[in-house]
Design an enzyme around this catalytic site. Structure first.
Site, PDB file in Angstrom:
ATOM      1  N   ARG A  33       0.839  -1.341   0.002  1.00  0.00           N
ATOM      2  CA  ARG A  33      -0.088  -0.169   0.092  1.00  0.00           C
ATOM      3  C   ARG A  33       0.895   1.268  -0.186  1.00  0.00           C
ATOM      4  NH1 ARG A  33      -2.678  -3.985   1.886  1.00  0.00           N
ATOM      5  NH2 ARG A  33      -5.054  -4.025   1.823  1.00  0.00           N
ATOM      6  N   ASP A 301      -6.409 -15.149   5.956  1.00  0.00           N
ATOM      7  CA  ASP A 301      -5.302 -15.737   5.745  1.00  0.00           C
ATOM      8  C   ASP A 301      -4.682 -16.503   6.693  1.00  0.00           C
ATOM      9  OD1 ASP A 301      -5.164 -14.607   3.069  1.00  0.00           O
ATOM     10  OD2 ASP A 301      -3.928 -12.885   3.507  1.00  0.00           O
TER      11      ASP A 301
END
Length: 428
Positions: A33, A301
């Site tokens: 990001r 995840d």
């Protein structure tokens, strides 16, 4: 530990009493990001960002962003985050580029993001199957002028929303994003927004909508927090030990990473976490509870890690919120089932009568109370999925195991096997 010529790593039975210190790699989620924001600011990331992830995904993104003026074809490989973020970034740039990826990437849906970008004015064409990569992305026409308001399904991937939010400040009227449906991985959307604020953009929740004001990112020195997803595997090792103490450097107690919740999860397995300025020390302090139940909708995840932990600890695990696992690097639900079957531990979908109070949810059971009856050594297939290799590695505290294609960990945690060898002294 020994890797043969066919790239299968053999791990002998590991001692269940151990201590060690690990300096964890930078967070892949934060790194990727921050890199996109620096690229949008037309800044040299190397001047501002430290402790970046060394994962294949982040190095791929660095390479692609570094070649932006010298190529018209961008290959994201198997990096889903990179593909989605690059799609949005390229959509607001001049020129015509092709964005492609690995064979598995071409099977992963991209339609909701493309539709949203087209609504804003992006020029994007599918070069193969409708709704899937590869993409041809041309020069946008009046991007965000006719409309800056979007409704997008939040149930496929939070990365679609993050990709759109990050380009929001660079649209002439900003962006108003209206997520619809059941949102997955919301902490990672919040992480995106907090990083946008960190670099000078303004974005806020207004009821059920997110509003991004027009503006720009301002480069500033920034150190990337360590990766909580990577920490989850070490929590599993400690959970399956008889006595253990590991110091994990670089983690924050108040973290924006969704997988930081693993510190709370692992309390059910007798693992305590003590934080200080440099990280966290995790210890085995008691037995596991008989049943572990969790909704993974915000942290999918680490579902594999907890499934293996339940299996090896003799715990019944009741999981929900696994909707996105089938479209990851592999079909993770099928992969977990297949590999746990090798140890005579079942992973199965529970019949509808078990979710009568929550009919919109699907529940799965990891039956860790099954009689452990593995052939030795257990051979674990990884399906090209980094998390399969690392989630199953703690089984070595129970039995000798073989990990196929161990280099797959490079996608997110290249130093995993090295760290494993250093914790269990004398292993190379």
């Amino acid at each position: 530990m020994h890797a043969d010529k066919e790239q299968t790593l053999q791990i002998p039975v590991l001692p269940r009493h151990f201590r060690g210190t690990i300096t964890l790699d930078g967070s892949k989620s934060i790194s990727n990001r921050a890199l996109i924001m620096m690229a949008l600011a037309d800044a040299d990331a190397g001047q501002y960002l430290t402790h970046l992830s060394t994962s294949n995904d982040t190095t791929t993104l660095l390479r692609l962003l570094g070649s932006r003026d010298t190529t018209d074809t961008f290959d994201a490989g198997d990096a889903g985050t990179v593909f989605r973020f690059m799609a949005a970034w390229l959509a607001i740039r001049p020129g015509t580029q092709v964005l492609t990826g690995s064979k598995r990437m071409l099977e992963r849906p991209i339609g909701p993001l493309v539709t949203a970008l087209r609504t804003l004015g992006a020029d994007i064409q599918y070069l193969g199957q409708e709704g899937y990569p590869p993409l041809q992305i041309g020069t946008p026409q009046n991007m965000g002028v006719e409309t800056n308001s979007l409704t997008i399904d939040a149930g496929v991937s939070s990365q679609f929303l993050s990709a759109l939010l990050m380009i929001g400040p660079y649209l002439p009227n900003g962006l108003e994003l209206m997520p619809s449906g059941k949102m997955v991985s919301k902490p990672y959307l919040d992480l995106t927004m907090s990083l946008m604020w960190e670099f000078g953009a303004e974005c806020t929740w207004e009821g059920e909508h997110i509003k991004v004001l027009p503006g720009k990112y301002t480069p500033k020195p920034f150190r990337v927090e360590a990766d909580w997803s990577a920490a989850s595997y070490w929590y599993s090792f400690v959970a399956l030990s008889e006595s253990a103490e590991l110091r994990l450097k670089g983690l924050f107690q108040k973290s924006g990473q969704g997988d930081a919740v693993v510190s709370r999860m692992m309390e059910s397995f007798g693992v305590t976490s003590v934080f200080d300025e440099e990280g966290v020390t995790i210890k085995k302090t008691g037995p596991a509870k008989a049943v572990f139940e969790w909704d993974f909708i915000e942290c999918p995840d680490i579902a594999q890690t907890l499934a293996v932990t339940c299996a090896a600890a003799g715990v019944q695990g009741i999981f929900t919120g696994l909707e996105t696992l089938s479209i990851k690097e592999t079909d993770r639900i099928a992969a977990i089932k297949q590999e746990l079957d090798k140890t005579n531990v079942s992973f199965s979908k529970l019949p509808p009568r078990f979710n009568k109070n929550n009919p919109d949810k699907t529940y799965y059971l990891v039956d860790g109370t099954s009689h452990w009856d593995a052939k030795k050594p257990v051979r674990i297939a990884t399906y090209g999925d980094h998390r399969m290799a690392m989630a199953f590695a703690p089984l070595a505290l129970i039995d000798s195991i073989l990990i196929e294609n161990p280099s797959v960990v490079g996608k997110s945690y290249p130093g995993f096997w090295k760290d494993l060898g250093e914790v269990f002294l004398g292993m190379h």
